[in-house]
Design an enzyme around this catalytic site. Structure first.
Site, PDB file in Angstrom:
ATOM      1  CE  LYS A  55      86.132   5.401  37.716  1.00 43.96           C
ATOM      2  NZ  LYS A  55      85.386   5.475  38.715  1.00 43.96           N
ATOM      3  CD  GLN A  99      84.200   4.454  42.380  1.00 45.88           C
ATOM      4  OE1 GLN A  99      84.604   4.787  40.881  1.00 45.88           O
ATOM      5  NE2 GLN A  99      83.719   3.529  41.902  1.00 45.88           N
ATOM      6  CG  ASP A 122      80.619  10.759  37.450  1.00 47.08           C
ATOM      7  OD1 ASP A 122      81.276   9.323  36.720  1.00 47.08           O
ATOM      8  OD2 ASP A 122      81.020  10.124  38.450  1.00 47.08           O
TER       9      ASP A 122
HETATM   10  N1  GUN Z   1      80.024   3.416  40.419  1.00 55.52           N
HETATM   11  C1  GUN Z   1      80.372   2.762  39.128  1.00 55.52           C
HETATM   12  N2  GUN Z   1      79.971   3.321  38.107  1.00 55.52           N
HETATM   13  C2  GUN Z   1      80.204   4.487  38.759  1.00 55.52           C
HETATM   14  C3  GUN Z   1      80.502   5.879  37.957  1.00 55.52           C
HETATM   15  O1  GUN Z   1      80.542   5.760  36.303  1.00 55.52           O
HETATM   16  N3  GUN Z   1      80.583   6.833  38.283  1.00 55.52           N
HETATM   17  C4  GUN Z   1      80.812   6.897  39.348  1.00 55.52           C
HETATM   18  N4  GUN Z   1      80.972   8.413  40.521  1.00 55.52           N
HETATM   19  N5  GUN Z   1      80.663   5.392  40.731  1.00 55.52           N
HETATM   20  C5  GUN Z   1      80.303   4.777  40.149  1.00 55.52           C
END
Ligand code: GUN
Length: 297
Positions: A55, A99, A122
């Site tokens: 990311k 996350q 998100d």
């Molecule tokens: N963990 C796995 N997929 C995601 C996601 O799309 N966002 C977040 N914040 N954590 C994750």
């Protein structure tokens, strides 16, 4: 026998990142600052660490500022909430992503609730979930948003189509169903307690599989000509050579003989998630700056 099309999510995601990069350059020219994305990582889970690194790189690649906040697995909930309060106040930051999963001693719902909904890239905050469910402008969870983009690219107008979503998570299944409903599909949500899943899947013009079980959706369940979006990422070990590989929630090789089109794993939905996250961050930056949503997004 005809073989269905493999949907190239990797290429679509690269195109979306290019569009975002153009939007970032225009935002910088208009406001004199770059959009900023903050990612919070608690602990050192290897898969989460890989995602966060990826990311960060892609955020910088589209011209945005990337901020990473790594905290030990022992962090207390109050300290994590204090960090989020700081990020909410920080004007350089347009998007906050915590996350998941978080360690067991931290209440995920409280942490998500602490994020300013305007920075919730998100789309997990109940305000954004509620806005999506009531047809209002919202920040939408990245993976289902990526799925809908691929579906519209493949099929055009989705209205009137039968869609079956297999999986009911807050992150994928439920928002996916809302997005399909907003496109005027007839939507069924199936899950682990659903009876006769095969016949329900067989009704669908669109199947979205997001259950997290390797190759659970069988090829013969798919209606001829249906479009299949496979959200699963499951690591399996081959019984013959002992090597591990990644497979989806759909038995792709079997399904290919039935489908109009299908996303592969890897290279289908996976690359879309981060591209949509960057798109959401750019959209959030515009909204926070009082600017109209950029074109093409
Ligand atoms: N963990 C796995 N997929 C995601 C996601 O799309 N966002 C977040 N914040 N954590 C994750």
């Amino acid at each position: 026998m005809t073989i269905g099309k493999i949907i190239d999510g990797k290429a679509y995601a690269a195109g979306l990142r290019d569009t975002v990069a153009d939007g970032v350059a225009a935002f910088l020219a208009q406001t004199g600052r770059k959009p900023g994305l903050a990612v919070v990582l608690v602990g050192e889970d290897p898969a989460s660490s890989v995602y966060v690194r990826s990311k960060g790189k892609m955020t910088v690649a589209v011209g945005m500022e990337s901020y990473e906040f790594k905290r030990p697995v022992t962090i207390g909930q109050d300290d994590l909430l204090d960090l989020i309060a700081e990020l909410n106040q920080d004007d350089r930051i347009d998007g906050i992503l915590v996350q998941l999963p978080l360690p067991d001693h931290i209440d995920e719902a409280s942490v998500i609730a602490a994020i300013n909904p305007a920075k919730d890239v998100d789309g997990f905050h109940v305000v954004n979930a509620g806005r999506l469910a009531t047809g209002q402008e919202a920040l939408v969870p990245c993976t289902p948003m990526g799925c809908i983009m691929l579906l519209k690219d493949e099929l055009g107008d989705l209205s009137g189509l039968e869609a079956v979503v297999v999986g009911r998570s807050n992150i994928v299944g439920k928002p996916m169903a809302q997005l399909l409903l907003a496109e005027s599909c007839t939507v069924t949500i199936a899950h682990s307690r659903t009876r006769d899943l095969a016949s329900i899947v067989h009704r669908a013009d669109i199947v979205v599989a997001a259950v997290g079980r390797a190759e659970m959706v069988k090829g013969e369940w798919i209606k001829p000509g249906a479009t299949v979006i496979d959200v699963g990422i499951n690591r399996v070990t081959d019984t013959e050579d002992g090597k591990s590989r990644i497979v989806g929630d759909v038995a792709t090789a079997e399904a290919l003989a039935h489908v109009r089109a299908i996303t592969p794993v890897p290279g289908g939905v996976g690359p879309m998630t981060i591209a949509v996250l960057l798109r959401n961050t750019l959209v959030a930056a515009h909204a926070r700056a009082g600017l109209a949503k950029p074109e093409g997004l």
